[in-house]
Design a protein around this motif. Structure first.
Motif, short mmCIF file in Angstrom:
data_model
loop_
_atom_site.label_atom_id
_atom_site.label_comp_id
_atom_site.label_asym_id
_atom_site.label_seq_id
_atom_site.Cartn_x
_atom_site.Cartn_y
_atom_site.Cartn_z
N ARG A 42 0.83 -1.21 0.00
CA ARG A 42 0.00 0.00 0.00
C ARG A 42 0.86 1.26 0.00
N ARG A 43 1.94 1.24 0.78
CA ARG A 43 2.83 2.40 0.83
C ARG A 43 3.44 2.67 -0.53
N ARG A 44 3.90 1.62 -1.19
CA ARG A 44 4.52 1.78 -2.51
C ARG A 44 3.51 2.30 -3.54
N ILE A 45 2.29 1.79 -3.50
CA ILE A 45 1.27 2.26 -4.43
C ILE A 45 1.03 3.74 -4.23
N ALA A 46 0.84 4.15 -2.99
CA ALA A 46 0.56 5.56 -2.68
C ALA A 46 1.72 6.46 -3.06
N ALA A 47 2.95 5.94 -2.94
CA ALA A 47 4.14 6.73 -3.26
C ALA A 47 4.50 6.70 -4.74
N TRP A 51 5.29 -1.65 -7.09
CA TRP A 51 4.60 -2.57 -6.18
C TRP A 51 4.36 -3.91 -6.84
N GLN A 52 4.42 -3.94 -8.18
CA GLN A 52 4.11 -5.16 -8.92
C GLN A 52 5.11 -6.28 -8.62
N SER A 53 6.35 -5.93 -8.32
CA SER A 53 7.35 -6.97 -8.05
C SER A 53 7.08 -7.71 -6.75
N LEU A 54 6.15 -7.20 -5.95
CA LEU A 54 5.83 -7.85 -4.69
C LEU A 54 4.63 -8.78 -4.78
N MET A 55 4.01 -8.87 -5.97
CA MET A 55 2.79 -9.67 -6.12
C MET A 55 2.93 -10.71 -7.23
N HIS A 56 2.18 -11.76 -7.10
CA HIS A 56 2.07 -12.78 -8.14
C HIS A 56 1.37 -12.15 -9.34
N PRO A 57 1.75 -12.48 -10.58
CA PRO A 57 1.12 -11.88 -11.76
C PRO A 57 -0.41 -11.99 -11.77
N ALA A 58 -0.96 -13.10 -11.35
CA ALA A 58 -2.42 -13.24 -11.32
C ALA A 58 -3.05 -12.28 -10.32
N ARG A 64 -5.83 -4.99 -10.46
CA ARG A 64 -6.15 -3.96 -11.45
C ARG A 64 -7.63 -4.00 -11.83
N GLU A 65 -8.18 -5.22 -11.98
CA GLU A 65 -9.60 -5.37 -12.34
C GLU A 65 -10.52 -4.67 -11.33
N ILE A 66 -10.15 -4.76 -10.06
CA ILE A 66 -11.00 -4.16 -9.02
C ILE A 66 -10.57 -2.73 -8.70
N ASP A 67 -9.70 -2.17 -9.55
CA ASP A 67 -9.22 -0.80 -9.39
C ASP A 67 -8.50 -0.59 -8.06
N GLY A 68 -7.79 -1.62 -7.64
CA GLY A 68 -7.08 -1.59 -6.36
C GLY A 68 -6.08 -0.46 -6.22
N PRO A 69 -5.22 -0.22 -7.21
CA PRO A 69 -4.23 0.85 -7.05
C PRO A 69 -4.86 2.20 -6.76
N ALA A 70 -5.96 2.52 -7.41
CA ALA A 70 -6.63 3.80 -7.18
C ALA A 70 -7.17 3.88 -5.75
N ALA A 75 -1.54 6.58 -8.78
CA ALA A 75 -1.96 7.18 -10.05
C ALA A 75 -2.28 6.06 -11.03
N GLU A 76 -3.07 6.36 -12.04
CA GLU A 76 -3.44 5.35 -13.03
C GLU A 76 -2.22 4.73 -13.68
N ALA A 77 -1.18 5.53 -13.94
CA ALA A 77 0.04 4.98 -14.55
C ALA A 77 0.68 3.93 -13.65
N ASP A 78 0.63 4.15 -12.34
CA ASP A 78 1.19 3.18 -11.41
C ASP A 78 0.41 1.87 -11.45
N ALA A 79 -0.89 1.97 -11.66
CA ALA A 79 -1.73 0.79 -11.68
C ALA A 79 -1.39 -0.12 -12.85
N TYR A 80 -0.88 0.46 -13.92
CA TYR A 80 -0.63 -0.34 -15.11
C TYR A 80 0.85 -0.42 -15.45
N GLY A 81 1.66 -0.43 -14.43
CA GLY A 81 3.07 -0.71 -14.63
C GLY A 81 3.99 0.48 -14.55
N GLY A 82 3.46 1.67 -14.52
CA GLY A 82 4.31 2.85 -14.39
C GLY A 82 5.04 3.15 -15.68
#
Length: 86
Positions: A42-47, A51-58, A64-70, A75-82
């Motif tokens: 959560r801290r990495r997303i907000a900053a 954050w993607q390297s900390l999660m399994h690809p699935a 992303r489907e549930i709009d978690g990063p937002a 930011a939207e760019a962070d949600a889709y890989g930056g």
């Protein structure tokens, strides 16, 4: 359906117990991922940090489907890989 990870002996013990109860269990391989807390994710997303390297690809896809990063102020760019991850 019960989902477990292959992270440690505790998960292996849960797997044995659920199987003994004839539960359907799916084991998700995560031993190659670093072990980080949800707070760190959560801290990495907000900053706006990686954050993607900390999660399994699935998990990333579902998040992303549930709009978690937002939800965590990313930011939207962070949600889709930056930047540069296209």
């Amino acid at each position: 359906m019960i989902y477990l990870t292959d992270r440690d002996r505790f998960e292996a013990e849960k797997l044995c117990r659920y199987k003994s109860l004839d539960e359907k269990v799916v084991v998700v391989g995560v031993t190659d991922l670093p072990m980080k807390s949800a707070t760190e994710v959560r801290r990495r997303i907000a900053a706006g940090e990686d954050w993607q390297s900390l999660m399994h690809p699935a998990t990333i896809d579902y998040f992303r489907e549930i709009d978690g990063p937002a939800r965590f102020g990313g930011a939207e760019a962070d949600a889709y890989g930056g930047e540069g991850d296209e």
